[in-house]
Design an enzyme around this catalytic site. Structure first.
Site, PDB file in Angstrom:
ATOM      1  N   LEU A 272      34.263  32.011  50.804  1.00  0.00           N
ATOM      2  CA  LEU A 272      35.634  31.917  50.321  1.00  0.00           C
ATOM      3  C   LEU A 272      35.729  32.832  49.101  1.00  0.00           C
ATOM      4  O   LEU A 272      34.781  32.916  48.314  1.00  0.00           O
ATOM      5  CB  LEU A 272      35.991  30.477  49.916  1.00  0.00           C
ATOM      6  CG  LEU A 272      36.022  29.434  51.036  1.00  0.00           C
ATOM      7  CD1 LEU A 272      36.340  28.059  50.444  1.00  0.00           C
ATOM      8  CD2 LEU A 272      37.044  29.797  52.101  1.00  0.00           C
ATOM      9  N   ASP A 273      36.851  33.512  48.945  1.00  0.00           N
ATOM     10  CA  ASP A 273      37.032  34.379  47.783  1.00  0.00           C
ATOM     11  C   ASP A 273      36.941  33.570  46.494  1.00  0.00           C
ATOM     12  O   ASP A 273      37.187  32.349  46.491  1.00  0.00           O
ATOM     13  CB  ASP A 273      38.394  35.073  47.852  1.00  0.00           C
ATOM     14  CG  ASP A 273      38.537  35.954  49.083  1.00  0.00           C
ATOM     15  OD1 ASP A 273      37.510  36.492  49.531  1.00  0.00           O
ATOM     16  OD2 ASP A 273      39.672  36.087  49.583  1.00  0.00           O
ATOM     17  N   LYS A 274      36.635  34.246  45.404  1.00  0.00           N
ATOM     18  CA  LYS A 274      36.476  33.585  44.110  1.00  0.00           C
ATOM     19  C   LYS A 274      37.663  32.689  43.775  1.00  0.00           C
ATOM     20  O   LYS A 274      37.502  31.540  43.357  1.00  0.00           O
ATOM     21  CB  LYS A 274      36.280  34.635  43.020  1.00  0.00           C
ATOM     22  CG  LYS A 274      36.184  34.048  41.607  1.00  0.00           C
ATOM     23  CD  LYS A 274      36.043  35.147  40.560  1.00  0.00           C
ATOM     24  CE  LYS A 274      36.029  34.557  39.152  1.00  0.00           C
ATOM     25  NZ  LYS A 274      35.925  35.612  38.109  1.00  0.00           N
TER      26      LYS A 274
END
Length: 314
Positions: free
Chosen positions: A144-146
């Site tokens: 998952l993106d930051k």
């Protein structure tokens, strides 16, 4: 490395394996992971009829495949106490977590520590033998993106990792996200190509002539003041896929620092600035358990700041 792979291994491609990828065929023949084989192949340690081939090369019946194994490389990631995340489920094969926004998944340039992987190591979720050939990403089969929060599965063993990776590659994983997007979105299905942006290699775009297929289904959950609450389900899992599809349709995710822009509506803009990250949350993850073979499903509500932004825009 096992004793059976301490020396050069030679295999003839049987008729039943003709047309199979080189890395997949050898993984089955030698009993090692595809990740490990891909490292050997990249180093030129695998030849077909005396010629170095790539991992995706297709074998033909009767070809002679020669493998020179390499010593396994231990993970360079270090254990770090104090990395905050919730564990939703854990057994001998997998750990399912709720990743908070702002947490990077694994060490990389610019984020050498303080990641989910560092925290998982500190909590003892990996055995030493399962860290071999994992470098900075032990157990990671998806990301998952930051700035994105939500449910993730991490493999605790090499066998579980390979089985989960196969499910992600086959697009059989069930995934649903919720988001707050700028403007008035509508129900839609985006079926596009997906590739690197030609002018910014850190971004992706659907406006390419060649690339991988990306499919996102969007359903409106609620109309808000200057924004829309939507649910997104994935048929594929490309990098930044949801963010790209929503932004390029004219409804970027609120607070998206890469694909978004400052909303014209002052109130919506202020809510996004207070949120401080994209309003995107992985609500649901379903997969077949790599050991039991039974389907499992995990759901988690958005974090408090997402809920507060949603209330401010109602």
């Amino acid at each position: 490395m096992s004793e059976t792979l301490s020396r050069v291994a030679v295999a003839l491609v049987p008729g039943g394996a003709s047309g199979s990828r080189l890395d997949r065929f050898l993984a089955g023949e030698l009993g090692v992971t595809r990740t490990e084989l891909q490292r050997w192949i990249a180093a030129g340690r695998v030849t077909v009829n005396g010629v170095v081939k790539g991992a995706s090369a297709r074998g033909r019946e009767g070809e002679s495949v020669c493998v020179q194994p390499m010593e396994r490389a231990a993970s360079e990631a270090r254990a770090e106490e104090g990395v905050a995340f919730d564990v939703l489920y854990v057994d001998d094969d997998v750990v399912v977590v709720n990743k908070p926004p702002g947490l990077v998944v694994h060490p990389a340039k610019g984020h050498e520590g303080g990641t989910l992987v560092n925290g998982l190591l500190a909590r003892g979720y990996f055995r030493r033998e399962d860290l071999e050939d994992q470098h900075e990403r032990p157990g990671i089969v998806h990301r998952l993106d930051k700035g994105t929060s939500g449910v993730m599965v991490v493999a605790r063993t090499a066998e579980a990792r390979e089985k989960l990776k196969a499910q992600f590659q086959a697009h059989t994983i069930e995934r649903a996200y919720v988001a707050i997007v700028v403007g008035e979105a509508r129900d839609a299905t985006f079926d596009t190509l997906h590739g690197r942006h030609p002018k910014d290699r850190m971004r992706f775009t659907a406006r390419v002539r060649s690339g991988k297929r990306a499919v996102t289904r969007v359903r409106v959950l609620a109309r808000l003041k200057g924004a829309t609450h939507v649910e997104c389900t994935l048929e594929t899992g490309r990098t930044h896929q949801i963010r790209v599809h929503l932004a390029e349709s004219g409804n970027p995710v609120l607070g998206d620092p890469v694909y978004g822009h400052a909303p014209r509506d002052a109130h919506v803009k202020a809510v996004g600035e207070r949120l401080g990250h994209q309003a995107l949350h992985a609500r649901l993850l379903g997969f077949v358990h790599p050991t039991t073979g039974k389907p499992v499903r995990f759901e988690v509500d958005p974090p408090r700041d997402f809920g507060e932004a949603l209330e401010e825009l109602r």
